[in-house]
Scaffold this motif. Structure first.
Motif, PDB file in Angstrom:
ATOM      1  N   THR A  11      25.191  33.265  33.043  1.00  0.00           N
ATOM      2  CA  THR A  11      24.351  34.218  33.778  1.00  0.00           C
ATOM      3  C   THR A  11      25.202  35.087  34.690  1.00  0.00           C
ATOM      4  N   ARG A  12      26.164  34.473  35.382  1.00  0.00           N
ATOM      5  CA  ARG A  12      27.059  35.249  36.251  1.00  0.00           C
ATOM      6  C   ARG A  12      27.897  36.225  35.442  1.00  0.00           C
ATOM      7  N   ALA A  13      28.426  35.759  34.323  1.00  0.00           N
ATOM      8  CA  ALA A  13      29.267  36.620  33.496  1.00  0.00           C
ATOM      9  C   ALA A  13      28.470  37.804  32.963  1.00  0.00           C
ATOM     10  N   TYR A  14      27.245  37.540  32.524  1.00  0.00           N
ATOM     11  CA  TYR A  14      26.403  38.610  31.997  1.00  0.00           C
ATOM     12  C   TYR A  14      26.093  39.642  33.082  1.00  0.00           C
ATOM     13  N   ALA A  15      25.690  39.163  34.251  1.00  0.00           N
ATOM     14  CA  ALA A  15      25.327  40.076  35.337  1.00  0.00           C
ATOM     15  C   ALA A  15      26.511  40.938  35.758  1.00  0.00           C
ATOM     16  N   ALA A  16      27.698  40.335  35.831  1.00  0.00           N
ATOM     17  CA  ALA A  16      28.891  41.091  36.238  1.00  0.00           C
ATOM     18  C   ALA A  16      29.248  42.136  35.194  1.00  0.00           C
ATOM     19  N   ALA A  17      29.138  41.778  33.906  1.00  0.00           N
ATOM     20  CA  ALA A  17      29.458  42.734  32.849  1.00  0.00           C
ATOM     21  C   ALA A  17      28.464  43.889  32.840  1.00  0.00           C
ATOM     22  N   ALA A  18      27.172  43.574  32.996  1.00  0.00           N
ATOM     23  CA  ALA A  18      26.161  44.625  33.027  1.00  0.00           C
ATOM     24  C   ALA A  18      26.381  45.559  34.218  1.00  0.00           C
ATOM     25  N   ALA A  19      26.754  44.992  35.356  1.00  0.00           N
ATOM     26  CA  ALA A  19      27.032  45.816  36.540  1.00  0.00           C
ATOM     27  C   ALA A  19      28.243  46.712  36.303  1.00  0.00           C
ATOM     28  N   SER A  20      29.227  46.219  35.561  1.00  0.00           N
ATOM     29  CA  SER A  20      30.405  47.036  35.268  1.00  0.00           C
ATOM     30  C   SER A  20      30.062  48.177  34.317  1.00  0.00           C
ATOM     31  N   LEU A  21      29.140  47.942  33.380  1.00  0.00           N
ATOM     32  CA  LEU A  21      28.669  49.043  32.538  1.00  0.00           C
ATOM     33  C   LEU A  21      27.975  50.101  33.390  1.00  0.00           C
ATOM     34  N   ASP A  22      27.158  49.649  34.337  1.00  0.00           N
ATOM     35  CA  ASP A  22      26.500  50.594  35.254  1.00  0.00           C
ATOM     36  C   ASP A  22      27.537  51.385  36.053  1.00  0.00           C
ATOM     37  N   ALA A  23      28.562  50.686  36.551  1.00  0.00           N
ATOM     38  CA  ALA A  23      29.599  51.354  37.345  1.00  0.00           C
ATOM     39  C   ALA A  23      30.358  52.366  36.495  1.00  0.00           C
ATOM     40  N   ALA A  24      30.615  52.018  35.229  1.00  0.00           N
ATOM     41  CA  ALA A  24      31.308  52.954  34.338  1.00  0.00           C
ATOM     42  C   ALA A  24      30.454  54.188  34.082  1.00  0.00           C
ATOM     43  N   GLU A  25      29.153  53.984  33.925  1.00  0.00           N
ATOM     44  CA  GLU A  25      28.264  55.128  33.725  1.00  0.00           C
ATOM     45  C   GLU A  25      28.282  56.061  34.934  1.00  0.00           C
ATOM     46  N   ARG A  26      28.335  55.490  36.118  1.00  0.00           N
ATOM     47  CA  ARG A  26      28.399  56.331  37.321  1.00  0.00           C
ATOM     48  C   ARG A  26      29.697  57.141  37.334  1.00  0.00           C
ATOM     49  N   VAL A  59      49.128  35.304  38.625  1.00  0.00           N
ATOM     50  CA  VAL A  59      49.089  34.016  39.306  1.00  0.00           C
ATOM     51  C   VAL A  59      49.729  32.978  38.389  1.00  0.00           C
ATOM     52  N   GLY A  60      50.880  32.444  38.786  1.00  0.00           N
ATOM     53  CA  GLY A  60      51.626  31.534  37.922  1.00  0.00           C
ATOM     54  C   GLY A  60      52.321  32.308  36.821  1.00  0.00           C
ATOM     55  N   SER A  61      52.434  31.708  35.633  1.00  0.00           N
ATOM     56  CA  SER A  61      52.999  32.407  34.478  1.00  0.00           C
ATOM     57  C   SER A  61      51.931  33.309  33.865  1.00  0.00           C
ATOM     58  N   LEU A  62      52.339  34.196  32.977  1.00  0.00           N
ATOM     59  CA  LEU A  62      51.365  35.030  32.285  1.00  0.00           C
ATOM     60  C   LEU A  62      50.346  34.172  31.548  1.00  0.00           C
ATOM     61  N   TRP A  63      50.811  33.104  30.906  1.00  0.00           N
ATOM     62  CA  TRP A  63      49.903  32.231  30.172  1.00  0.00           C
ATOM     63  C   TRP A  63      48.913  31.556  31.129  1.00  0.00           C
ATOM     64  N   GLU A  64      49.403  31.044  32.240  1.00  0.00           N
ATOM     65  CA  GLU A  64      48.512  30.413  33.211  1.00  0.00           C
ATOM     66  C   GLU A  64      47.511  31.418  33.772  1.00  0.00           C
ATOM     67  N   ASP A  65      47.979  32.625  33.994  1.00  0.00           N
ATOM     68  CA  ASP A  65      47.114  33.670  34.529  1.00  0.00           C
ATOM     69  C   ASP A  65      45.997  34.003  33.544  1.00  0.00           C
ATOM     70  N   THR A  66      46.344  34.091  32.264  1.00  0.00           N
ATOM     71  CA  THR A  66      45.350  34.528  31.286  1.00  0.00           C
ATOM     72  C   THR A  66      44.322  33.453  30.955  1.00  0.00           C
ATOM     73  N   ILE A  67      44.690  32.163  31.031  1.00  0.00           N
ATOM     74  CA  ILE A  67      43.720  31.133  30.655  1.00  0.00           C
ATOM     75  C   ILE A  67      43.027  30.467  31.841  1.00  0.00           C
ATOM     76  N   ASN A  68      43.550  30.667  33.056  1.00  0.00           N
ATOM     77  CA  ASN A  68      42.981  29.969  34.211  1.00  0.00           C
ATOM     78  C   ASN A  68      42.480  30.870  35.330  1.00  0.00           C
ATOM     79  N   GLU A  69      42.918  32.136  35.344  1.00  0.00           N
ATOM     80  CA  GLU A  69      42.701  32.927  36.556  1.00  0.00           C
ATOM     81  C   GLU A  69      41.914  34.223  36.344  1.00  0.00           C
ATOM     82  N   ARG A  70      41.290  34.379  35.205  1.00  0.00           N
ATOM     83  CA  ARG A  70      40.510  35.600  35.023  1.00  0.00           C
ATOM     84  C   ARG A  70      39.280  35.581  35.930  1.00  0.00           C
ATOM     85  N   LEU A  71      38.820  36.776  36.253  1.00  0.00           N
ATOM     86  CA  LEU A  71      37.648  36.944  37.110  1.00  0.00           C
ATOM     87  C   LEU A  71      36.558  37.661  36.322  1.00  0.00           C
ATOM     88  N   TYR A  72      35.357  37.612  36.866  1.00  0.00           N
ATOM     89  CA  TYR A  72      34.259  38.331  36.222  1.00  0.00           C
ATOM     90  C   TYR A  72      34.499  39.843  36.336  1.00  0.00           C
TER      91      TYR A  72
END
Length: 312
Positions: free
Chosen positions: A282-297, A226-239
């Motif tokens: 709190t959102r970031a933590y929950a999303a990361a923990a869920a991704s660890l669970d998904a990786a374990e599956r 989204v935009g330039s690589l720099w704009e994408d990395t500092i503005n558009e990351r998702l959980y």
């Protein structure tokens, strides 16, 4: 998941931008607008076991509670992993190098007080266009010297390959730190930079010298920039788990490559910065923990398939 987790180390570290509030890289003043006590207490309540500190925050912390006061605050709140960033221009000369050396001294002194495990460092970055040419000999020799200095201070440095710097891929970063071969100089491996650099997660086990992987960070983003690589990395990351970078697949690949350390979570996004701090972490933590669970599956499913095939 059951108590017998496949991924034994599930400690999560809030990388510096994840818990900074309305602050971003190269946006003028990089200091967090939120006082450090509020920040530490908020991330601790959300479950984080580690934090990353940006260099720009250190003078304000020193002027308020002091670095020793910060150490006590972290201990009182159960924060057991501490990283710092960001040292740039460490291979250069002139005024840029002088400023880099000033921050080097601050970071190394602070690391000794806080028991910092790793300091993240940069390479030649281009916000637009291509990075400027780098003297390969100086880059090699100065990294070696910096790593040795970090080791003498009781810490280590982790270089971060990015598609916007002179180490555009994880492969190039791995080749570089292997050639230097300093025990205190290693890599940061991040989902976004791995994906945007075009490296297949399936190849990480063959690419990475795991004794030189010091920091692993997870995040997510859309498939397309989204935009330039720099704009994408500092503005558009998702959980983690909310985009198309297959964060769970990245975690699985890093686990299978041999990573057993904690997991950094680096969320750089305008939408994240606008949230109240407690909501954001709190959102970031929950999303990361869920991704660890998904990786374990994913790992468990693969083991089941492999076991069934073996029985046949």
């Amino acid at each position: 998941m059951s108590e017998n987790n496949i991924i034994e180390n599930r400690d999560l570290l809030a990388s510096c931008w994840t818990w900074a509030g309305d602050a971003a890289p190269l946006r003028g003043d990089e200091t967090s607008p939120i006082d450090i006590r509020t920040r530490v207490e908020t991330v601790a309540r959300a479950g984080w076991k580690g934090v990353g500190l940006i260099h720009a925050d250190l003078p304000r912390i020193e002027a308020t509670i002091g670095i020793k006061g910060l150490k006590q605050l972290l201990d009182d709140n159960g924060i057991v992993h501490v990283e710092m960033e960001f040292l740039a221009d460490w291979w250069k000369t002139g005024t840029l190098r002088a400023e880099s050396d000033r921050w080097r001294g601050i970071l190394l002194d602070t690391a000794g007080i806080l028991g910092v495990e790793t300091i993240k460092i940069g390479a030649e970055l281009a916000v637009t266009g291509e990075p400027a040419p780098v003297d390969a000999t100086a880059f090699h020799e100065e990294f070696d010297a910096l790593a040795t200095q970090a080791g003498n201070a009781g810490t280590r440095v982790a270089l971060e390959p990015m598609p916007m710097n002179n180490l555009k891929t994880i492969e190039l970063g791995a080749k570089f730190v292997t050639e230097v071969n300093n025990p205190f100089g290693g890599l940061t491996v991040d989902t976004w930079h791995t994906y945007r650099g075009g490296t297949s997660y399936a190849d990480l086990a063959n690419i990475l010298p795991m004794d030189k992987v010091f920091v692993v960070e997870i995040d997510d983003a859309r498939a397309e920039v989204v935009g330039s690589l720099w704009e994408d990395t500092i503005n558009e990351r998702l959980y983690p788990g909310e985009g198309e970078m297959d964060t769970a697949g990245f975690i699985k690949a890093m686990h299978e490559a041999g990573w057993r350390g904690h997991w950094g979570v680096e969320i750089l996004a305008e939408s994240h910065r606008r949230l109240p701090l407690e909501t954001a972490v709190t959102r970031a933590y929950a999303a990361a923990a869920a991704s660890l669970d998904a990786a374990e599956r994913l790992i468990a499913e693969e083991q089941t398939v492999s076991g069934t095939a073996t029985q046949r």
